[in-house]
Design a protein around this motif. Structure first.
Motif, PDB file in Angstrom:
ATOM      1  N   ILE A  52      10.422  -1.976   6.737  1.00  0.00           N
ATOM      2  CA  ILE A  52       9.608  -2.127   5.522  1.00  0.00           C
ATOM      3  C   ILE A  52      10.342  -2.989   4.508  1.00  0.00           C
ATOM      4  O   ILE A  52       9.753  -3.872   3.882  1.00  0.00           O
ATOM      5  CB  ILE A  52       9.246  -0.748   4.942  1.00  0.00           C
ATOM      6  CG1 ILE A  52       8.249  -0.044   5.863  1.00  0.00           C
ATOM      7  CG2 ILE A  52       8.700  -0.865   3.525  1.00  0.00           C
ATOM      8  CD1 ILE A  52       7.984   1.402   5.515  1.00  0.00           C
ATOM      9  N   ARG A  53      11.645  -2.758   4.340  1.00  0.00           N
ATOM     10  CA  ARG A  53      12.430  -3.580   3.406  1.00  0.00           C
ATOM     11  C   ARG A  53      12.526  -5.024   3.868  1.00  0.00           C
ATOM     12  O   ARG A  53      12.398  -5.957   3.070  1.00  0.00           O
ATOM     13  CB  ARG A  53      13.827  -2.988   3.232  1.00  0.00           C
ATOM     14  CG  ARG A  53      13.873  -1.841   2.251  1.00  0.00           C
ATOM     15  CD  ARG A  53      15.301  -1.490   1.866  1.00  0.00           C
ATOM     16  NE  ARG A  53      16.127  -1.087   2.989  1.00  0.00           N
ATOM     17  CZ  ARG A  53      16.203   0.152   3.480  1.00  0.00           C
ATOM     18  NH1 ARG A  53      15.500   1.107   2.930  1.00  0.00           N
ATOM     19  NH2 ARG A  53      16.974   0.435   4.497  1.00  0.00           N
ATOM     20  N   GLY A  56       9.384  -6.772   3.310  1.00  0.00           N
ATOM     21  CA  GLY A  56       9.047  -6.864   1.888  1.00  0.00           C
ATOM     22  C   GLY A  56       7.734  -6.187   1.532  1.00  0.00           C
ATOM     23  O   GLY A  56       7.064  -6.596   0.589  1.00  0.00           O
ATOM     24  N   ILE A  57       7.381  -5.163   2.255  1.00  0.00           N
ATOM     25  CA  ILE A  57       6.127  -4.455   1.999  1.00  0.00           C
ATOM     26  C   ILE A  57       6.330  -3.521   0.817  1.00  0.00           C
ATOM     27  O   ILE A  57       7.284  -2.761   0.758  1.00  0.00           O
ATOM     28  CB  ILE A  57       5.681  -3.673   3.250  1.00  0.00           C
ATOM     29  CG1 ILE A  57       5.418  -4.652   4.385  1.00  0.00           C
ATOM     30  CG2 ILE A  57       4.453  -2.833   2.950  1.00  0.00           C
ATOM     31  CD1 ILE A  57       5.162  -3.995   5.712  1.00  0.00           C
ATOM     32  N   ARG A  58       5.400  -3.597  -0.120  1.00  0.00           N
ATOM     33  CA  ARG A  58       5.488  -2.757  -1.316  1.00  0.00           C
ATOM     34  C   ARG A  58       4.209  -1.966  -1.460  1.00  0.00           C
ATOM     35  O   ARG A  58       3.129  -2.429  -1.110  1.00  0.00           O
ATOM     36  CB  ARG A  58       5.696  -3.621  -2.546  1.00  0.00           C
ATOM     37  CG  ARG A  58       7.022  -4.346  -2.504  1.00  0.00           C
ATOM     38  CD  ARG A  58       7.444  -4.765  -3.891  1.00  0.00           C
ATOM     39  NE  ARG A  58       8.815  -5.209  -3.843  1.00  0.00           N
ATOM     40  CZ  ARG A  58       9.181  -6.469  -3.801  1.00  0.00           C
ATOM     41  NH1 ARG A  58       8.279  -7.411  -3.806  1.00  0.00           N
ATOM     42  NH2 ARG A  58      10.450  -6.793  -3.770  1.00  0.00           N
ATOM     43  N   GLY A  59       4.335  -0.826  -2.048  1.00  0.00           N
ATOM     44  CA  GLY A  59       3.171  -0.002  -2.337  1.00  0.00           C
ATOM     45  C   GLY A  59       2.470  -0.504  -3.583  1.00  0.00           C
ATOM     46  O   GLY A  59       2.814  -1.543  -4.151  1.00  0.00           O
ATOM     47  N   THR A  60       1.485   0.238  -4.017  1.00  0.00           N
ATOM     48  CA  THR A  60       0.745  -0.127  -5.211  1.00  0.00           C
ATOM     49  C   THR A  60       1.599   0.144  -6.438  1.00  0.00           C
ATOM     50  O   THR A  60       2.129   1.231  -6.608  1.00  0.00           O
ATOM     51  CB  THR A  60      -0.550   0.699  -5.306  1.00  0.00           C
ATOM     52  OG1 THR A  60      -1.300   0.486  -4.130  1.00  0.00           O
ATOM     53  CG2 THR A  60      -1.368   0.301  -6.501  1.00  0.00           C
ATOM     54  N   ASP A  61       1.726  -0.861  -7.281  1.00  0.00           N
ATOM     55  CA  ASP A  61       2.456  -0.720  -8.531  1.00  0.00           C
ATOM     56  C   ASP A  61       1.459  -0.231  -9.575  1.00  0.00           C
ATOM     57  O   ASP A  61       0.605  -0.992 -10.028  1.00  0.00           O
ATOM     58  CB  ASP A  61       3.067  -2.060  -8.923  1.00  0.00           C
ATOM     59  CG  ASP A  61       3.882  -2.000 -10.200  1.00  0.00           C
ATOM     60  OD1 ASP A  61       4.045  -0.888 -10.761  1.00  0.00           O
ATOM     61  OD2 ASP A  61       4.343  -3.063 -10.649  1.00  0.00           O
TER      62      ASP A  61
END
Length: 176
Positions: A52-53, A56-61
């Protein structure tokens, strides 16, 4: 990432256990399926945060979503004010003009629920103008939201939340 976080051998283990009891090498196949499930669980599951790092996958900010929603709501209000309150040709449904005090009051209070009129004797003619004017503003906001939706300018979640806010506002204003 979806493939990496998949079922990890569960189907293989279930298939191996569904073999008939008298199937040749059944116990060895079940053991192999169990080891495969365990290894994939540990290896793939253990490396999932790293993957995931790396991707570069990010959740909802949530803060960014709130800012975007605030920006969209401000844009809708500006569009409504520009199309309705700033329109020199603005007329009531019966063709008459809105009272200047009503226009200013709604301009100042637009975006907040307006208080309902109190029941009583003959209503003030300006009181009857408020709901009509607010309805025109709500229609202009809905048009602006539909345009933002068609342009794809905002995230679909932001559009949905703005639509809920507009719908809730129209329900509140319905009792004016």
């Amino acid at each position: 990432m979806l493939a990496w976080s998949g079922m990890r051998g569960v189907v293989t283990l279930a298939a191996a256990q569904s073999l008939p009891v008298d199937f040749p090498y059944r116990s060895q196949l079940v053991l192999i399926a169990f080891v495969v499930a365990l290894v994939t669980l540990v290896v793939q599951g253990g490396t999932l945060p790293l993957l995931i790092r790396v991707l570069g996958i990010r959740g909802t900010d949530e803060e960014a979503a709130r800012r975007e929603l605030s920006l969209l709501i401000a844009e809708l209000q500006e569009a409504a004010i520009g199309q309705v309150l700033d329109n020199p040709e603005l007329r009531r449904r019966d063709g008459g003009r809105f009272d200047a005090e009503v226009l200013e009051e709604v301009r100042e209070r637009f975006g907040r629920p307006l208080p309902g009129s109190s029941g009583g004797a003959a209503p003030d003619p300006r009181t009857a103008q408020r709901p009509e004017l607010v309805q025109l503003l709500a229609e202009a906001q809905q048009d602006a939201l539909d345009e933002a939706r068609s342009l794809g300018a905002y995230d679909s979640g932001t559009i949905a939340r703005a639509q809920k806010l507009l719908d809730a506002g129209s329900l509140r204003r319905g009792g004016l």
